[in-house]
Design an enzyme around this catalytic site. Structure first.
Site, PDB file in Angstrom:
ATOM      1  N   ASP A  69       0.794  -0.986   0.152  1.00  0.00           N
ATOM      2  CA  ASP A  69      -0.074  -0.095   0.486  1.00  0.00           C
ATOM      3  C   ASP A  69       1.000   1.251   0.030  1.00  0.00           C
ATOM      4  O   ASP A  69       1.680   1.602   1.008  1.00  0.00           O
ATOM      5  CB  ASP A  69      -0.891  -0.229   1.340  1.00  0.00           C
ATOM      6  CG  ASP A  69      -1.951   0.902   1.181  1.00  0.00           C
ATOM      7  OD1 ASP A  69      -2.170   1.637   0.165  1.00  0.00           O
ATOM      8  OD2 ASP A  69      -1.895   1.604   2.330  1.00  0.00           O
ATOM      9  N   GLU A 106      -1.010  -1.504  -4.874  1.00  0.00           N
ATOM     10  CA  GLU A 106      -2.220  -0.816  -5.174  1.00  0.00           C
ATOM     11  C   GLU A 106      -2.665  -0.105  -6.650  1.00  0.00           C
ATOM     12  O   GLU A 106      -0.545   0.961  -6.289  1.00  0.00           O
ATOM     13  CB  GLU A 106      -2.761  -0.138  -3.877  1.00  0.00           C
ATOM     14  CG  GLU A 106      -4.642   0.674  -3.995  1.00  0.00           C
ATOM     15  CD  GLU A 106      -5.059   1.272  -2.236  1.00  0.00           C
ATOM     16  OE1 GLU A 106      -4.744   2.481  -2.186  1.00  0.00           O
ATOM     17  OE2 GLU A 106      -4.726   0.457  -1.411  1.00  0.00           O
ATOM     18  N   ASP A 117      -2.591   1.069   7.040  1.00  0.00           N
ATOM     19  CA  ASP A 117      -1.624   0.949   6.123  1.00  0.00           C
ATOM     20  C   ASP A 117      -0.773  -0.639   6.052  1.00  0.00           C
ATOM     21  O   ASP A 117      -1.160  -0.985   4.894  1.00  0.00           O
ATOM     22  CB  ASP A 117      -0.615   1.607   6.229  1.00  0.00           C
ATOM     23  CG  ASP A 117      -0.850   2.842   5.934  1.00  0.00           C
ATOM     24  OD1 ASP A 117      -1.877   3.367   4.762  1.00  0.00           O
ATOM     25  OD2 ASP A 117      -0.847   3.786   6.568  1.00  0.00           O
TER      26      ASP A 117
END
Length: 173
Positions: free
Chosen positions: A8, A67, A139
Site C-alpha cells: 500500500d 495498489e 496501511d
C-alpha cells in the site's frame, strides 16, 4: 504454493503485507509499515526503495501486488503517490518479481465484499481472513488486502484459463 508481497504505497507511510498461498489456504507471514523519516521527497523515495528491497530479501516473495494510483482532487498528492509507487515497483522489478496492480475498489471488494469499504472494515476482515490475534495497522491491512486480492484474482484466472496466467517474470506491464 506462492508467497505474495502486497504494498500500500504512500509518500509518508508505505504499508506491506506478506502471505503464503497454498491452494485455497492463505497464511499470514508478516506485515508492517515503512515510515519515512526524511523530510524531502527524494530521501523518502530512497527509503521506500530500500525498505521494500529489504522486505523482498527477508521474505523472498514470488509475486508483487500493489495498489494503483487513484485520481485525487489534489494533483500534488497524486504525483507524490505515483512516485512512491514507482520506488516500490523498481525494487520489485530489480528482484525479478512479476508486478500486478489492483484498483483500491477491487482490493476492498476482494476483502470485504464491497468496493466502498472504509479502512476499519478492511482491517477487521483482514484480521478475520488471516486469523490474526489483533487488527493490523491500517496501511499494513491495505497491503495485506492487495496480497489477498491477488491470491483470489489469480485463483480465478487459473480456474478460467485452466493454467497459469503466463505472466513474465521481471516484466512490468
Amino acid at each position: 504454493m506462492s508467497i505474495i508481497l502486497g504494498i500500500d504505497p504512500g509518500s509518508r507511510i508505505t504499508g506491506y503485507g506478506v502471505i503464503r498461498q497454498n491452494g485455497r489456504h492463505l497464511q499470514y507471514l508478516g506485515s508492517g509499515c515503512i515510515r519515512m523519516s526524511e523530510k524531502e521527497l527524494p530521501g523518502r523515495l530512497k527509503q521506500i526503495y530500500a525498505g521494500v528491497s529489504e522486505i523482498i530479501t527477508q521474505f523472498q516473495p514470488d509475486v508483487f501486488a500493489i495498489e494503483q494510483v487513484f485520481m485525487s482532487k489534489n494533483a500534488d498528492s497524486a504525483l507524490k503517490l505515483g512516485q512512491a509507487r514507482g520506488s516500490a515497483i523498481v525494487a520489485a522489478v530489480n528482484a525479478d518479481l512479476p508486478v500486478y496492480e489492483y484498483a483500491a475498489r477491487l482490493i476492498k471488494q476482494a476483502v470485504t465484499g464491497t468496493g466502498g469499504a472504509d479502512k476499519s472494515q478492511v482491517q477487521h476482515m483482514v484480521m478475520s481472513m488471516l486469523k490474526l490475534p489483533a487488527k493490523p495497522q491500517a496501511d499494513a491491512a491495505d497491503a495485506l488486502g492487495a496480497a489477498i486480492c491477488h491470491a483470489n484474482t489469480n485463483k480465478t484466472l487459473i480456474a478460467l484459463a485452466g493454467k497459469a496466467t503466463g505472466a513474465r517474470r521481471g516484466r512490468y506491464r
